[in-house]
Enzyme design. Structure first.
Site, mmCIF file in Angstrom:
data_model
loop_
_atom_site.group_PDB
_atom_site.id
_atom_site.type_symbol
_atom_site.label_atom_id
_atom_site.label_comp_id
_atom_site.label_asym_id
_atom_site.label_seq_id
_atom_site.Cartn_x
_atom_site.Cartn_y
_atom_site.Cartn_z
ATOM 1 N N HIS A 45 1.693 4.670 -2.668
ATOM 2 C CA HIS A 45 1.908 5.966 -2.638
ATOM 3 C C HIS A 45 3.260 6.636 -3.094
ATOM 4 O O HIS A 45 3.475 7.385 -3.768
ATOM 5 C CB HIS A 45 1.816 6.273 -1.169
ATOM 6 C CG HIS A 45 0.441 6.401 -0.521
ATOM 7 N ND1 HIS A 45 -0.508 7.106 -0.836
ATOM 8 C CD2 HIS A 45 -0.013 5.550 0.641
ATOM 9 C CE1 HIS A 45 -1.479 7.013 -0.295
ATOM 10 N NE2 HIS A 45 -1.553 6.046 0.834
ATOM 11 N N HIS A 59 0.748 -1.298 -0.055
ATOM 12 C CA HIS A 59 0.048 0.105 -0.160
ATOM 13 C C HIS A 59 0.827 1.198 -0.166
ATOM 14 O O HIS A 59 0.852 2.234 -0.838
ATOM 15 C CB HIS A 59 -0.894 -0.042 1.142
ATOM 16 C CG HIS A 59 -1.658 1.061 1.277
ATOM 17 N ND1 HIS A 59 -2.935 1.117 0.985
ATOM 18 C CD2 HIS A 59 -1.376 2.327 2.008
ATOM 19 C CE1 HIS A 59 -3.493 2.662 1.186
ATOM 20 N NE2 HIS A 59 -2.464 3.344 1.695
ATOM 21 N N GLU A 60 1.829 1.360 0.985
ATOM 22 C CA GLU A 60 2.721 2.471 0.972
ATOM 23 C C GLU A 60 3.434 2.672 -0.231
ATOM 24 O O GLU A 60 3.926 3.763 -0.618
ATOM 25 C CB GLU A 60 3.475 2.361 2.292
ATOM 26 C CG GLU A 60 2.638 2.404 3.598
ATOM 27 C CD GLU A 60 1.621 3.437 3.976
ATOM 28 O OE1 GLU A 60 1.553 4.563 3.246
ATOM 29 O OE2 GLU A 60 0.538 2.954 4.494
ATOM 30 N N GLU A 103 -4.573 7.786 -2.655
ATOM 31 C CA GLU A 103 -5.321 6.363 -2.482
ATOM 32 C C GLU A 103 -5.547 5.666 -3.548
ATOM 33 O O GLU A 103 -5.574 4.328 -3.280
ATOM 34 C CB GLU A 103 -6.374 6.791 -1.258
ATOM 35 C CG GLU A 103 -5.957 7.471 -0.057
ATOM 36 C CD GLU A 103 -5.043 6.729 0.728
ATOM 37 O OE1 GLU A 103 -4.959 5.457 0.730
ATOM 38 O OE2 GLU A 103 -4.421 7.311 1.759
#
Lengths: 498, 498
Positions: free
Chosen positions: B268, B264-265, B294
Site C-alpha cells: 500500500h 502487505h502494508e 489491494e
C-alpha cells in the site's frame, strides 16, 4: 440577538477555535514524536491552511460583530463570560493587527524553523539556523509594532507569556535574585563539591521507562487522560483536560535527567488536566500563563521532587530498578540531585544556578529585540554572558545558543517565566505549609493532598483570573521574591552544611 | 475569470481539502497508535468541526460557482484537470445530497463506533456494537438513496471503493473463483497437511522489530517518507507521498503475522508514495481505488512475499534473528507460509481460502443493505456462511463478526476489493513477466526492478485514470480472473505436489 444567543454563538466559535488548535497541536506532537523527515513540507502547507482558517475565524466579520455585541452588553455577563470576552478581544486585537498573509507566512516559518533548529543543533552549527532566527526576530518585532505601537516591543512579548509582566518588573526581580544568589553560590563553591559521580551508573532504558510510569503514579497522573512519549527535548502539550501528553528522553548514563523531566512535565500536565470541566472547549480552559505553568512544573520538579522526602519515597524503586544504587544512601542521592554547580545547559541546571541561565537569555532577548544586536554576533554574546554570569566557557553552539527550542518557535519573552514560576512556587510552598504538612504528605506518598490544595487554589480556575490576581489570591498577599531566595538559602545551607 | 484563474482557484480549494483531510488523518493515526482513552470525546468534537468545514468547502457557493465554470469550460482543460473536475464533481454530488447536520453526525458516529468496536471485540460481545452498526447501516442506506436514488444502494457502495464495480460484476467474478477454488481446495485437503508447527517458535518482539525494518529495506521503502507504527489491527495511511505510515502488530509466537503485515502494508505504502509528484495536494494524488490498492498490497504480500524466492531471500535474516528456525530449510518455510487451511480469520487466511472469507462478507453486506436482515441476526448469518463456505464453526463474536474494523468505519462495500485486487495482481504478474524476470529479481534482492515496473504502469498515474482503464492499460488487455485462478492452481499444485 439576545445575550443568551450571543453566548451560544461564542460557544460555537470557541469550539471551532479549539478544534483547529487541537488538530494543529496533534500534528505538532506527531512531528515531535514520530513523523518521518519528509513530512516537513506537507505539514507546513497544512499548518498554513489551518492557521489561516483560525485567523479568519477570530477576525472575520461574524466574529467581529459578535465581539462588538458582547462588549456592549458586558455588564449583563457573569465573570466567566466577561473574562472570555476579554481574552478573545485581546487575541482579536493582536491578530487583527497582522495582515493575514504575514500571519500565515509566519506560521509556516516557525513550522520549518523548528526542523532546521533540530538539524543545526545536531550539527552544532548556528549558521544553519541564523537566517531563520533573523526572520523570526524581524517578524516578532514587526508584529509587536503593529499590535501595540505604543508599547515597548519586548514588554509586549513578555506580556504574551505572563500577562502584566514587563522589563521593569523583570529587572527588579532579577536584581533581587542576583543579589542573594551570587553570594550564596560563592559559599556553596567554598564548601567543596558533593559526590554526584554515582548518578552516571548505567540504568537500563527499559528500567527508566518503568521508573517513569511509577513517577506518574506517585504524582497521581490519570493515565486514561495522560500518555508519555519519547523525544529529544521534553515538553508537555494539552488538548483539553481529557488528553494531555508529557514527554521525556532516556540516557542510560543519566537517569536523573529523565526522572526530573517526568516530574517537571507531570506538573504541567496536572495543571492542564484540572481546569473546571465546564471550561472545556472554551477560552477559559487550561493554564493561564507560562509563569503560572512553570510555577507548577518547577514546584513538582524541585520543591517536591528534589526534597529529601521525595527522594526517600522513590529510593526503594530506584534500587529495585538499578541495584547498584543501593551502595548509596537516600541521603547521598538527595545531596547529589541537589548539587549546585555552574554549567552549560539550562535544563540540567540545579535550582541555585538555574536563574542565572535565565538571566543570560533575558539579556540576549533584550539585545535581540531592542535591535542593537546582529544575529551573527549572538553566539559570541552568549559566550560572554555565560562567562560573566556562570563563569563557564561555552565550547560549541550545541551546548551554547542552540540548546533551547524556544526561539525557533518564535517564543521570545518566554524564558523569564521560568524564573518567575520558580519564585511563585516557593511562595506557594510557604502558603501551602500553613494548611498542610507538606514534607509529611510527600514522605507518606500522599501527593494527592498537595494536588488537592493546588487544584483548589490554582488549577480549577483555568484562565478565569489574570496571573497576578490568581497568584495573589493563592498567596493571600502580594508576590514577593524573598520567599524564593529564602527557600534557596535554607535548602543550600542544609545540602552543603553551610 | 479565465480558465487559468479557475484552475488556480481549484488548486487552492484542493489544497484546503488536503489540509483538512491531513489533519483528520493524523488525528486518527494518533488515536490508533497512542492517544489516551479519554481523548475520545474531544476528538469526536474536533472531527465534527473539521468534517463540517470540509463539507462546506466542497459544497459551498464559491466551490459550486467554480465547479460550474470549469464544467462549462471542460473542453479547454487538459486530461489531468479534466479528471480533477470529474472527481470533484462526483464527491460534490455525493456530499451535496446529504444534509450537513447528518454528515457531521455521521462523522462523529463513525469516530465513536471505532472505539466501541474495539471494546466490543476485546470483550467478544457483539451486542455492544450492534446499535452502532445498525445506525451505520441506516445512514449508509439513506446516503445511497439521497445521492443516487436510481442506483441499487449496494452497487452505489461498491462503486465508492472501486469505481465502476457493481454486484453483477461481483457475482460473475465470485462465481468464476468459486468454481475453480472449491475443487482445488478439495484436492489440497486430500493431499494432507503441511507442517506449520514450527512457525509458532518464540521469536522475540525486539527481533521482529528488526525483521520489520529489514523487510522495509528489502522492498525499498524510503524511511524518510515512511514510518512504521504498532497497533492491534494493521493498516496504512498516507498523507501525500511525503508521509506514509504503515503499522503492524507483534506476537511472540506468530512472527509470520507481523512479517506479512509489513509486506502487505508496505505494498500500500509504495503505491501511495509514488504518485507523480506534480499531483501532490490535488485530487489526483494517491491510490485511485481500494481494488487497485489491494492489488498492490496483496501482490507484495502473496505473489512476491510468499514466493519461494522471497522466502529464500529473507531466510538468512530469519535464522539470524531466531536461530531455532535454522532446523528448517527455506523450502520448509516456504511450504509452511503457503499452507492452505480453512480458518476463522480473514487476515490470517492463506491465498487459496482468502477469497472465500471475502465471499462471506459480500453475502453479509448484500443482506445488510438490501434490508432483509435484522442486525440482531447477523452473527448467526455469519456462522452459517462460515459453515457453508469454509466448513468451520465460529466459536465467538471476536473471531466471528467482530474480527474486521471496516464496518465500524462505515466501509460497507469495501471487502470485494480485496478479492478483486488479488485477481488484478495475478494478471499484473502475468504481464510483468513478459518484461522482467520476476523470480530472478526477487532471488537477487532487486525488488527495485519490480517497483520500477509498477511505478511506470500504475503508481505514477495516481487517480488520473478510472480503475478499470488503469488496469487495462497495465494489462494490455481486458481484466480476466482466469489469471488469478490459474496462478492459484499452479502455486498450490507446487506447494502440495498435487
Amino acid at each position: 440577538m439576545t445575550t443568551k444567543e450571543a453566548i451560544e454563538k461564542l460557544n460555537e466559535l470557541e469550539l471551532k477555535n479549539f478544534a483547529l488548535g487541537h488538530a494543529m497541536g496533534i500534528m505538532s506532537y506527531d512531528d515531535e514524536t514520530v513523523a518521518p523527515k519528509n513530512s516537513r513540507m506537507p505539514r507546513g502547507k497544512t499548518m498554513g491552511v489551518l492557521s489561516e482558517m483560525s485567523y479568519r475565524l477570530t477576525t472575520g466579520d461574524e466574529a467581529v460583530g459578535l465581539l462588538e455585541y458582547l462588549k456592549e452588553h458586558i455588564d449583563e455577563l457573569g465573570p466567566e463570560d466577561r473574562r472570555r470576552v476579554e481574552l478573545w478581544d485581546k487575541s482579536f486585537r493582536e491578530l487583527k493587527a497582522i495582515p493575514v498573509e504575514e500571519y500565515v507566512a509566519y506560521s509556516e516559518l516557525t513550522s520549518t524553523a523548528g526542523s532546521v533548529w533540530r538539524e543545526a543543533k545536531s550539527r552544532s552549527d548556528y549558521r544553519l539556523f541564523e537566517p531563520y532566527l533573523r526572520r523570526i526576530i524581524d517578524a516578532q518585532r514587526r508584529f509587536a509594532a503593529l499590535a501595540a505601537p505604543d508599547t515597548d516591543p519586548y514588554d509586549y512579548m513578555l506580556d504574551k507569556y505572563e500577562e502584566g509582566l514587563d522589563r521593569k518588573r523583570c529587572d527588579a526581580f532579577f536584581a533581587a535574585l542576583r543579589s542573594r544568589i551570587v553570594p550564596l553560590l560563592e559559599r556553596v563553591k567554598a564548601a567543596g563539591p558533593v559526590d554526584t559521580s554515582f548518578l552516571s551508573v548505567p540504568f537500563p532504558v527499559s528500567a527508566q521507562r518503568e521508573l517513569a510510569d511509577k513517577l506518574m503514579d506517585i504524582i497521581c497522573l490519570d493515565r486514561d487522560s495522560c500518555i508519555i512519549g519519547e523525544v529529544e527535548h521534553p515538553f508537555t502539550t494539552a488538548f483539553s483536560g481529557y488528553d494531555v501528553r508529557i514527554t521525556t528522553h532516556y540516557y542510560e548514563r543519566d537517569f536523573i535527567s529523565s526522572m526530573y523531566s517526568v516530574v517537571h512535565e507531570g506538573g504541567h500536565a496536572l495543571y492542564d488536566m484540572h481546569s473546571d470541566r465546564r471550561y472545556a472547549f472554551t477560552g477559559l480552559d487550561g493554564g493561564v500563563s507560562m509563569g503560572v505553568h512553570e510555577s507548577q512544573s518547577r514546584f513538582y520538579e524541585n520543591i517536591i521532587g528534589r526534597s529529601r522526602e521525595f527522594v526517600g519515597l522513590v529510593y526503594p524503586e530506584l534500587i529495585r530498578l538499578c541495584p547498584k544504587l543501593a551502595a548509596h544512601s537516600p541521603e547521598d542521592v538527595w545531596r547529589a540531585v541537589n548539587a549546585a554547580r555552574p554549567g552549560l545547559i539550562r535544563t540540567e541546571a540545579d535550582e541555585l544556578t538555574y536563574p542565572l541561565h535565565i538571566m543570560v537569555r533575558y539579556e540576549m532577548e533584550k539585545a535581540m529585540i531592542d535591535g542593537g544586536a546582529d544575529t551573527a554576533d549572538l553566539p559570541e554574546m552568549w559566550r560572554e554572558l555565560y562567562r560573566e554570569y556562570l563563569g563557564v566557557e561555552v565550547p560549541d553552539d550545541a551546548s551554547g545558543i542552540l540548546q533551547d527550542t524556544h526561539w525557533s518557535g518564535g517564543a521570545i519573552g518566554y524564558f523569564p517565566s521560568y524564573a518567575l514560576g520558580s519564585a511563585y512556587g516557593a511562595q506557594l510552598l510557604h502558603r501551602m505549609s500553613g494548611d498542610i504538612d507538606v514534607p509529611g504528605a510527600v514522605r507518606s506518598g500522599e501527593i494527592g493532598k498537595i494536588n488537592g490544595w493546588l487544584e483548589d487554589k490554582i488549577w480549577k480556575y483555568g484562565c478565569l483570573f489574570r496571573p497576578s490576581e490568581l497568584m495573589e489570591r493563592a498567596f493571600g498577599e502580594p508576590f514577593d521574591p524573598k520567599y524564593y531566595t529564602d527557600y534557596l538559602e535554607r535548602k543550600y545551607t542544609e545540602v552543603y552544611g553551610l
